[in-house]
Design a protein around this motif. Structure first.
Motif, PDB file in Angstrom:
ATOM      1  N   HIS A  58      68.143  31.515  35.903  1.00 58.19           N
ATOM      2  CA  HIS A  58      66.874  31.049  36.739  1.00 58.19           C
ATOM      3  C   HIS A  58      67.157  29.766  37.347  1.00 58.19           C
ATOM      4  O   HIS A  58      66.600  29.273  38.379  1.00 58.19           O
ATOM      5  N   ASP A  59      68.003  28.979  36.982  1.00 55.52           N
ATOM      6  CA  ASP A  59      67.856  27.845  37.696  1.00 55.52           C
ATOM      7  C   ASP A  59      69.251  27.794  38.752  1.00 55.52           C
ATOM      8  O   ASP A  59      68.908  27.510  40.034  1.00 55.52           O
ATOM      9  N   CYS A  60      70.361  28.567  38.330  1.00 57.53           N
ATOM     10  CA  CYS A  60      71.490  28.670  39.509  1.00 57.53           C
ATOM     11  C   CYS A  60      71.163  29.363  40.586  1.00 57.53           C
ATOM     12  O   CYS A  60      71.568  29.397  41.724  1.00 57.53           O
ATOM     13  N   CYS A  80      72.584  25.040  40.545  1.00 61.05           N
ATOM     14  CA  CYS A  80      72.631  24.751  39.369  1.00 61.05           C
ATOM     15  C   CYS A  80      72.215  23.184  39.150  1.00 61.05           C
ATOM     16  O   CYS A  80      73.120  22.750  38.744  1.00 61.05           O
ATOM     17  N   ASP A  81      71.111  22.985  39.237  1.00 55.53           N
ATOM     18  CA  ASP A  81      70.605  21.321  39.481  1.00 55.53           C
ATOM     19  C   ASP A  81      69.614  21.128  38.685  1.00 55.53           C
ATOM     20  O   ASP A  81      68.742  20.137  39.107  1.00 55.53           O
ATOM     21  N   ALA A  82      69.060  21.915  37.916  1.00 53.26           N
ATOM     22  CA  ALA A  82      68.074  21.818  36.788  1.00 53.26           C
ATOM     23  C   ALA A  82      66.522  21.584  37.239  1.00 53.26           C
ATOM     24  O   ALA A  82      65.663  21.160  36.886  1.00 53.26           O
ATOM     25  N   SER A  83      66.560  22.218  38.661  1.00 56.19           N
ATOM     26  CA  SER A  83      65.158  22.113  39.296  1.00 56.19           C
ATOM     27  C   SER A  83      64.231  23.019  38.563  1.00 56.19           C
ATOM     28  O   SER A  83      63.030  22.510  38.413  1.00 56.19           O
ATOM     29  N   LEU A  84      64.858  23.960  37.849  1.00 55.52           N
ATOM     30  CA  LEU A  84      63.999  24.838  36.643  1.00 55.52           C
ATOM     31  C   LEU A  84      63.153  23.924  35.886  1.00 55.52           C
ATOM     32  O   LEU A  84      62.091  24.100  35.374  1.00 55.52           O
TER      33      LEU A  84
HETATM   34 CA   LIG Z   1      67.795  25.208  40.742  1.00 54.01          CA
END
Ligand SMILES: [Ca+2]
Ligand code: HEM
Ligand SMILES: [Ca+2]
Length: 337
Positions: free
Chosen positions: A42-44, A49-53
Motif C-alpha cells: 500500500h505504500d510502494c 516507497c516513501d512512508a506516505s501511508l
Molecule cells: Ca507511498
C-alpha cells in the motif's frame, strides 16, 4: 541511491536492531508480520516507497489510511515500537568519511547562551536525523517474509520520507478487490512488473485475513459459481449475514490451510476454486495469468524465487533519495506540522 546496508557507517546496528524488534513483535503477535507485507504494497504502489501511508490525518492532511482501500489495515502503532528501539539503541556517534578541514577561524566577542538549546539536539532527540522511518517497513518485510516461511529477500535501504500524504492517489493506484484482471494487470505493469511477477506478488494472500464486507457479495444472494460450493458453505459460516457491520471483526482467513505461512498454497487453493477475493480467483480464468498459477502451485521454490523478485521490484518503486523528501522526526507526521 538506495544501497545494500545503507547505514553501515551512519548507524551500523540499524538493520540488526530493526530485525530484532520485528522478530520480537512477531513472536508476540504473529500477525504484525502479515501487516508489514500489506503495508509495503500500500505504500510502494502509491507514488513511491516513501512512508506516505504512515502519515496520520492532521491539520487538513488526509491520511491514506482513511481510504476505503486501506480497510482492515492494522498494527500501525508497532512502527513506533521499532522506531523507539532504534532511537534508544543506535549509537549517536556516527561513522563517516575523513574530512579535510580549512583553518583560520576567529573567536567570537560574546556568548550565545540563549541559542544553545535551539541549536543543539538533546540526548533524547530522535535518531531520525539519520534514519528514514520507512526503513523499518522495508527491512521488516525482508526479515518478516522469512519469518513467515517465505524467501529471504535482501533489500536496499536509504529511502527518504514523503512530505505529504497522497490520499487522492490511493484509489487510482491500488486495485480494488473486485476489479477486472485487465485493470489489475495494468496497475502493476505501470510500476514495471510483468505478468509472472504480478501473479507471484498476489501470493502474499497466502497469509492474513479478509473481512466479510469484502466477501459477502460472493456469497449472497447467490453463491458465485466460480467458488467451490463446500468452501462457500464454510465462508457463509464465517460470514453469516449479507450485510455485516463493517466495524465488527468478522473475517475469513485468506488461506485456510497454511494461514501464517507465505507459501504456494494460495495457488493450490485457486486451482481448487477457493480464491477469496474476485481478483484472486480471476487469476485462474485469464489465459495470460493461468499458466503461472499452475507453475507456482506445482513448485514452492520456484514461487518463492519469483515472489522475492517481485517484492524487490515493488520495494524499489520510485524511491526518494538524495535531497528529495525529508527524514521525518515522527513517522506519523511531516516535519512541517
Ligand atoms: Ca507511498
Ligand atoms: C489486486 C491487488 C490486490 C488487491 C485488490 C488486494 C486487496 C486486499 C483485500 C481486500 C484484503 C483484505 C482486507 C481486509 O478485509 O481486512 C487484502 C489483504 C491482504 N493483502 Fe492484498 N490486495 C492486493 C494485492 C496485494 C499485494 C501485492 C500484497 C503484498 C505483496 C498484498 C498483501 C496483503 C496481505 C498480507 C493481506 C492480509 C492483511 C491482514 O491480514 O492484515 N495484497 N488485500
Ligand atoms: Ca499460506
Amino acid at each position: 541511491d538506495l544501497l545494500l546496508n545503507y547505514y553501515s557507517e551512519s548507524c551500523p546496528n540499524a538493520e540488526d536492531i530493526i530485525k530484532q524488534e520485528v522478530t520480537d513483535l512477531y513472536n508476540e503477535h504473529g500477525n504484525t508480520a502479515v501487516s508489514w507485507v500489506r503495508n509495503l504494497f500500500h505504500d510502494c504502489m502509491v507514488k513511491s516507497c516513501d512512508a506516505s501511508l504512515l502519515l496520520e490525518t492532521v491539520n487538513g492532511i488526509e491520511s491514506e489510511q482513511a481510504s476505503e482501500r486501506s480497510f482492515g489495515m492494522r498494527n500501525f502503532k508497532y512502527v513506533s515500537t521499532i522506531k523507539e528501539a532504534l532511537e534508544k539503541k543506535c549509537p549517536l556517534t556516527l561513522g563517516g568519511p575523513r574530512i579535510e578541514m580549512k583553518t583560520g577561524r576567529r573567536d567570537s566577542k560574546e556568548s550565545y547562551g540563549n541559542f544553545v538549546e535551539e541549536s543543539l539536539p538533546n540526548h533524547n532527540d530522535s535518531i531520525t536525523l539519520v534514519l528514514s522511518r520507512f526503513q523499518s517497513i522495508g527491512l521488516d518485510v525482508e526479515g518478516i517474509v522469512a519469518l513467515l516461511g517465505g524467501p529471504r529477500i535482501e533489500m536496499k535501504t536509504g529511502r527518504r520520507d514523503s512530505k505529504e500524504s497522497y490520499a487522492n492517489f490511493v484509489e487510482e493506484s491500488l486495485p480494488n478487490h473486485n476489479d477486472s484482471i485487465t485493470l489489475v494487470l495494468s496497475r502493476f505493469q505501470s510500476i514495471g512488473l510483468d505478468v509472472e511477477g504480478i501473479v507471484a506478488l498476489l501470493g502474499a494472500h497466502s497469509v492474513g485475513r479478509t473481512h466479510c464486507t469484502n466477501l459477502v457479495h460472493r456469497l449472497y444472494p447467490t453463491v458465485d459459481p466460480t467458488l467451490d460450493p463446500q468452501y462457500a458453505e464454510y465462508l457463509k459460516g464465517r460470514c453469516p449475514t449479507p450485510n455485516p457491520d463493517p466495524k465488527a471483526v468478522l473475517y475469513a482467513r485468506n488461506d485456510r490451510e497454511t494461514p501464517m505461512i507465505l507459501d504456494n498454497m494460495y495457488y493450490k487453493n485457486l486451482l481448487g476454486h477457493k480464491g477469496l477475493l474476485i481478483v484472486d480467483q480471476q487469476l485462474t480464468s485469464d489465459p495470460t495469468t493461468y499458466p503461472y498459477v499452475e507453475k507456482f502451485a506445482a513448485d514452492n521454490g520456484y514461487f518463492q524465487d519469483q515472489f522475492a523478485k517481485a517484492v524487490l521490484l515493488l520495494s524499489e518503486n520510485n524511491p526518494l533519495t538524495g535531497a528529495d523528501g525529508e527524514i521525518r522526526k515522527d513517522c506519523r507526521y511531516a516535519n512541517s506540522i
